[in-house]
Design an enzyme around this catalytic site. Structure first.
Site, short mmCIF file in Angstrom:
data_model
loop_
_atom_site.label_atom_id
_atom_site.label_comp_id
_atom_site.label_asym_id
_atom_site.label_seq_id
_atom_site.Cartn_x
_atom_site.Cartn_y
_atom_site.Cartn_z
N GLU A 91 32.67 22.66 8.43
CA GLU A 91 33.21 23.69 9.31
C GLU A 91 31.70 23.90 10.08
O GLU A 91 30.76 24.26 9.28
CB GLU A 91 33.63 24.96 8.86
N GLU A 141 41.24 34.74 3.41
CA GLU A 141 41.42 33.67 4.52
C GLU A 141 40.08 33.17 4.85
O GLU A 141 39.42 33.90 5.33
CB GLU A 141 41.81 34.63 5.67
N LYS A 185 35.04 47.11 5.56
CA LYS A 185 33.54 46.76 5.92
C LYS A 185 33.58 45.45 6.82
O LYS A 185 34.01 44.43 6.61
CB LYS A 185 32.85 46.43 4.58
N CYS A 223 38.69 29.96 13.34
CA CYS A 223 38.92 29.23 11.93
C CYS A 223 39.59 28.18 11.98
O CYS A 223 39.83 27.05 11.53
CB CYS A 223 39.12 30.42 10.97
P1 NAD Z 1 30.97 35.39 5.86
O1 NAD Z 1 31.71 34.90 4.64
O2 NAD Z 1 29.51 35.15 5.83
O3 NAD Z 1 31.13 37.08 6.06
C1 NAD Z 1 32.42 37.70 5.91
C2 NAD Z 1 32.24 38.85 5.52
O4 NAD Z 1 32.05 39.03 4.24
C3 NAD Z 1 31.17 39.97 6.31
O5 NAD Z 1 31.67 41.25 6.46
C4 NAD Z 1 30.29 39.85 5.18
O6 NAD Z 1 29.26 41.00 5.44
C5 NAD Z 1 30.93 39.90 3.99
N1 NAD Z 1 30.06 39.36 2.91
C6 NAD Z 1 29.21 38.53 2.80
N2 NAD Z 1 28.66 38.29 1.44
C7 NAD Z 1 29.42 39.04 0.86
C8 NAD Z 1 29.43 39.52 -0.53
N3 NAD Z 1 28.55 38.92 -1.70
N4 NAD Z 1 30.40 40.68 -1.01
C9 NAD Z 1 31.17 41.05 -0.18
N5 NAD Z 1 31.42 41.01 0.98
C10 NAD Z 1 30.37 40.13 1.57
O7 NAD Z 1 31.78 34.94 7.18
P2 NAD Z 1 31.28 35.20 8.63
O8 NAD Z 1 30.03 34.06 9.17
O9 NAD Z 1 31.23 36.38 9.09
O10 NAD Z 1 32.71 34.30 9.41
C11 NAD Z 1 32.70 33.03 9.64
C12 NAD Z 1 33.69 32.56 8.97
O11 NAD Z 1 34.94 33.26 8.58
C13 NAD Z 1 34.14 31.08 9.03
O12 NAD Z 1 33.90 30.36 7.75
C14 NAD Z 1 35.40 31.18 9.38
O13 NAD Z 1 36.25 29.93 9.33
C15 NAD Z 1 35.99 32.29 8.67
N6 NAD Z 1 37.20 32.75 9.40
C16 NAD Z 1 38.42 32.58 8.69
C17 NAD Z 1 39.59 33.19 9.19
C18 NAD Z 1 40.93 32.98 8.63
O14 NAD Z 1 42.04 33.64 9.07
N7 NAD Z 1 40.93 31.74 7.90
C19 NAD Z 1 39.39 33.90 10.40
C20 NAD Z 1 38.45 33.98 10.90
C21 NAD Z 1 37.27 33.51 10.31
#
Ligand code: NAD
Length: 510
Positions: free
Chosen positions: A401, A269, A194, A303
Site C-alpha cells: 500500500e 478496518e 481519538k 484504503c
Molecule cells: P495509522 O495506523 O498510522 O493511524 C490510525 C490511528 O491510529 C490514528 O488515530 C493514530 O493516532 C492511531 N494510533 C497510532 N498508533 C497507535 C497505537 N499504538 N495505539 C493506538 N492508536 C494508535 O493510520 P493512518 O496513517 O492514520 O491512516 C492510513 C491507513 O488507514 C492506511 O493504511 C489505510 O489503508 C487505512 N484505512 C483503512 C480504511 C478501511 O476502512 N479499511 C479506511 C481508511 C484508512
C-alpha cells in the site's frame, strides 16, 4: 492562487465554534470544552501550504479517566431510553450535520487537504446519512426466542457493550468518525473517540454539533493526541469494552493483539491494495473515468483506491490513452478552491515516503506514463498523480500500500490470470471489475479474495451495506446489521415453566 496562511487561520476561527475559545483548541469531555493541561499541545498543519494551522490540546490519562467516568454514567441513562427517543436525537444530529456542513467540510479541507469540492458535499451528506441509517435501527434491536426442550423457554437479548473506544485515521476525518459514532450510539453505547493527530478538528466540531442537537453529555467524548500515548491508553483501559479502529495494518495488528489479550471485542478496518480489473469487453470510456476517480480521489489516500490497474492486453494501449487524456485534465491545487480535484497528501513525511518509493521504482527501471503528467504546486505536500507502465505484479509497488496518487499497470491475457494477479497481495479489502460479460463478472466476484467487489462501479458505499476486509485488511465489519451486532453483547436467558427436575433425581427424600 492559494489563500494565504493568515486567511486560512482566520477561516478556521470563523467556522469553529466560538465558545471553544481563541487559543489552543480544547478537548471535548462530558458535553463541554475542557482546556488542555499545561504543555499538552500539538500543532495541526495545513498540508496545502505546509504550515501550522492551529495548536490543539492533547489528552492526558486524567482526561481519559474523566471521559470514562462521564461515559459510564451517561451510557446507563442512554440505554434506559426508549429506542425511539435515541433515534429522535440521532436524526437531529443528522440534520445538524447538514446545517453545519459548510463549517465541518471546511475544517476537513484545511486540516486534511481534502478538496472542498468533496468535503462540504459528499462527506457531510454521508456523515448525516450514517446517523439517519443507524437511527432507524434503534427500535429494531430485536431479540429472538429459540425453541428448546418442552417446558423451558430460551431467548437471546442484545445489550450494549458499554463504552466503545474509537480510533480513526486522517484520510476521511468526518466520515470515519461518524461511521464509528453512529452505530455505537444507536446500540446504546457511549463513545470515546481519538482522531488522528493530523486531523483533530472536525471530530471536535462534530461532538459540539451533536451536543447542540440534543445528545446528552458524556455519550461522545473527543480526546485528541498521539496514538502511542492516548490511543494506547484507550485500548488498554479496562472499562472500555470494545475497540473499533481504522488505520494501517501494522498499528491495527498491535491493537488487535492488545485487545485480544484483554479479551475485548475489536473491529479492525485496515489497509488495502485494490485490483482494478478491466476486461477486453468493458465499456472502456466509463472504466477510464472510474479508474481516474478511484485512484486519484483524495490524492490516492483511500484504503480502497484502485491503485493496481490490471488491463486486458488486447485493449491496454487504447485504455491507457483514455486514462492519460483524463489525467491531463485533473486540476491539482488549493483544496479550498472549488475547482480543485486533487489536493496535497497529508504530511511532509508521507509526501517524502511516496516520492522515495517513486524514485526507487524509477531507478529500478519502471517508466511513468509521460503523457499523463499533472502539474502540482511547489509548496505544501503535493505529489503528482502518476501511472507506472508494465509493472511486474510481484513488484513491491504493485503489492504494497503506497497510499498516494500512484497507479501500477499490469497486463493480463485472460480472466484466470487477472483474478490470480488481483488476489496476489497480502490485502483483501476491495476488488473492482469492469466488464459487459455477466459470466466474467460473476466468476471474478466469486473468486475475489476481498470483502467488497465492485462490478462496473467504484467506491459505492451505503450505511446498510457491510464493509470490511479479508486477509491483512481487517477483522470484523462496519455498517449494516453486522455493525449493530458487533457493538452488542448477546445474552442467552433460560427459564423453566414448572419445577426444575434434577437429572440426579431427588437427593434428599421428601
Ligand atoms: P495509522 O495506523 O498510522 O493511524 C490510525 C490511528 O491510529 C490514528 O488515530 C493514530 O493516532 C492511531 N494510533 C497510532 N498508533 C497507535 C497505537 N499504538 N495505539 C493506538 N492508536 C494508535 O493510520 P493512518 O496513517 O492514520 O491512516 C492510513 C491507513 O488507514 C492506511 O493504511 C489505510 O489503508 C487505512 N484505512 C483503512 C480504511 C478501511 O476502512 N479499511 C479506511 C481508511 C484508512
Amino acid at each position: 492562487m492559494f489563500q494565504s496562511m493568515t486567511d486560512r487561520r482566520a477561516l478556521l476561527r470563523e467556522v469553529f465554534p466560538a465558545d471553544a475559545g481563541e487559543d489552543t483548541l480544547p478537548l471535548w469531555i462530558n458535553g463541554a470544552w475542557v482546556a488542555a493541561s499545561p504543555g499538552q499541545v500539538f500543532d495541526s498543519v495545513d498540508p496545502a501550504l505546509g504550515e501550522t494551522l492551529v495548536s490543539v490540546g492533547s489528552a492526558t490519562r486524567e482526561n481519559l479517566e474523566d471521559a470514562v467516568a462521564a461515559a459510564q454514567g451517561a451510557q446507563r441513562e442512554w440505554w434506559r431510553l426508549d429506542g425511539q427517543d435515541r433515534a429522535r436525537i440521532m436524526r437531529r444530529i443528522a440534520d445538524a450535520i447538514r446545517d453545519y456542513a459548510q463549517a465541518l467540510g471546511t475544517l476537513d479541507t484545511l486540516d486534511a487537504g481534502r478538496p472542498i469540492h468533496d468535503t462540504i458535499t459528499r462527506d457531510t451528506e454521508r456523515a448525516a446519512r450514517l446517523f439517519e441509517f443507524f437511527a432507524g435501527t434503534t427500535d429494531r434491536l430485536r431479540g429472538v426466542s429459540i425453541p428448546v426442550q418442552p417446558g423451558r423457554s430460551n431467548s437471546i437479548e442484545y445489550e450494549p457493550i458499554g463504552i466503545v473506544g474509537a480510533i480513526t485515521p486522517w484520510n476521511y476525518p468526518l466520515t470515519n468518525a461518524a461511521g464509528k459514532i453512529a452505530p455505537a450510539l444507536a446500540t446504546g453505547n457511549a463513545v470515546i473517540l481519538k482522531p488522528a493527530e493530523e486531523t483533530p478538528l472536525s471530530a471536535l466540531m462534530l461532538a459540539w454539533v451533536a451536543h447542540q442537537a440534543g445528545l446528552p453529555a458524556g455519550l461522545l467524548n473527543v480526546l485528541n493526541g498521539s496514538g502511542p500515548t492516548i490511543g494506547d491508553a484507550i485500548v488498554r483501559h479496562r472499562d472500555i469494552g470494545k475497540i473499533t479502529f481504522t488505520g494501517s495494518t501494522s498499528v491495527g495488528r498491535g491493537i488487535g493483539t492488545l485487545a485480544g489479550g484483554a479479551l475485548k471485542s475489536v473491529t479492525l478496518e485496515l489497509g488495502g491494495k485494490t485490483g482494478f480489473i478491466v476486461l477486453a469487453d468493458a465499456d472502456l470510456e466509463r472504466a477510464a473515468d472510474a479508474l481516474v476517480f478511484s485512484a486519484f480521489n483524495n490524492a490516492g489516500q483511500t484504503c480502497t483506491a484502485g491503485s493496481r490497474l490490471l488491463v486486458a492486453d488486447s485493449v491496454a494501449d487504447a485504455f491507457l490513452r483514455m486514462v492519460s487524456a483524463r489525467i491531463g485534465r485533473i486540476r491539482a491545487g488549493d483544496p479550498l478552491d472549488p475547482d480543485t480535484l486533487v489536493g496535497p497528501t497529508i504530511s511532509a513525511r508521507h509526501r517524502d515516503q511516496i516520492r522515495a518509493r517513486m524514485k526507487e521504482a524509477e531507478a529500478a527501471g519502471l517508466v511513468p506514463l509521460d503523457a499523463a503528467r499533472v502539474a502540482v504546486p511547489e509548496q505544501g505536500f503535493f505529489v503528482p498523480p502518476t501511472v507506472y507502465l508494465d509493472v511486474d505484479p510481484a513488484h513491491a509497488l504493485a503489492r504494497e500500500e503506497i497510499f498516494g496518487p500512484i497507479v501500477t499497470v499490469s497486463r493480463f491475457r485472460d480472466v484466470d490470470e487477472a483474478i490470480a494477479i488481483s488476489n496476489a497481495t497480502p490485502y483483501g479489502l476491495a476488488t473492482t471489475v469492469f466488464t459487459t460479460n455477466i459470466q466474467s463478472a460473476r466468476r471474478i466476484s466469486r473468486r475475489a479474495q476481498s470483502g467488497i467487489v465492485w462490478v462496473n462501479t467504484v467506491h459505492s458505499l451505503h450505511p446498510g451495506s457491510p464493509y470490511g476486509g479479508y486477509k491483512q485488511s481487517g477483522v470484523g465489519l462496519e455498517m449494516g446489521e453486522e455493525a449493530i451486532r458487533q457493538h452488542m453483547h448477546i445474552k442467552t436467558i433460560w427459564s423453566e415453566d414448572g419445577d426444575w427436575q434434577s437429572p440426579w433425581g431427588a437427593l434428599v427424600p421428601a
